[in-house]
Design an enzyme around this catalytic site. Sequence first.
Site, PDB file in Angstrom:
ATOM      1  N   ASP A  50       0.672  -1.084  -0.072  1.00 51.35           N
ATOM      2  CA  ASP A  50       0.035  -0.115  -0.139  1.00 51.35           C
ATOM      3  C   ASP A  50       0.842   1.418   0.099  1.00 51.35           C
ATOM      4  OD1 ASP A  50      -2.071  -1.745   0.247  1.00 51.35           O
ATOM      5  OD2 ASP A  50      -2.565  -1.094   2.214  1.00 51.35           O
ATOM      6  N   ASP A 104     -15.317  -3.695  -1.290  1.00 53.40           N
ATOM      7  CA  ASP A 104     -14.819  -3.439   0.104  1.00 53.40           C
ATOM      8  C   ASP A 104     -16.249  -3.303   0.809  1.00 53.40           C
ATOM      9  OD1 ASP A 104     -12.360  -3.314  -1.122  1.00 53.40           O
ATOM     10  OD2 ASP A 104     -12.315  -1.195  -1.341  1.00 53.40           O
TER      11      ASP A 104
END
Length: 240
Positions: A8, A129
């Site tokens: 990330d 998500d």
Amino acid sequence: MQIFPAIDLKNGQCVRLFQGDFSKKMIVNEDPIAQAKAFATGGATYLHIVDLDGALEGRPVNLEIIQKMKEAATVPVQVGGGIRSLAQVDYYLDSGIDRVIIGSAALTNPDFLHAAVQKYGPKIAVGIDAKNGYVATSGWLEVSQVNYLDLAKQMEKVGVETIIYTDISRDGTLTGPNLEQMAALQKHVNIHLIASGGVSSRADLEALSQLGLYGAIAGKALYNGHISMSDVTEVENHAY
């Protein structure tokens, strides 16, 4: 089962978040290019890269770094975060990225998703998500009234071939993946599913593999040593 080490990116560094909370950010490596290379050297066969700056800004921010990571790792990479137009998809795929992940825009801009899938087919994945089974958007800052199973079915009808499902409540917590939700998804749609969020051990990877999933993403557990790269390669090459 394909296992994707996760990187990330925030402000040009590798970070991990806790439950998607940007205020609970931990820097795990200041050099993402070295990190990508280390995963590949350790045996990774595919990397999962998220542009967190991009997710917040709604446009790709770390393009240059991501290209250098891909060059250093010499393995396929999938990239998500802030990809909300066909021009952005074109840019990533033209620059050698192997698969792009469309997140919020899959829900908010179905015409864009449809155009991307028509043009690129298997090079497009959709990231779903969810929090308590409901889809979150805009870098997880907003939760919709759309159930994750309904959105997955919708994506299958559009022709999406790969879904990356993240249970936000598990992400970065090392509490184990949501096997129940993944099993429900596996029954609900007939496409490639990648589990993300909560993976804390080799046993978690084995449990996901036993569900018959296409893939799983490992993040924090790799950085803190709960999972080794040899665990990754062994589980990846084992038929459960």
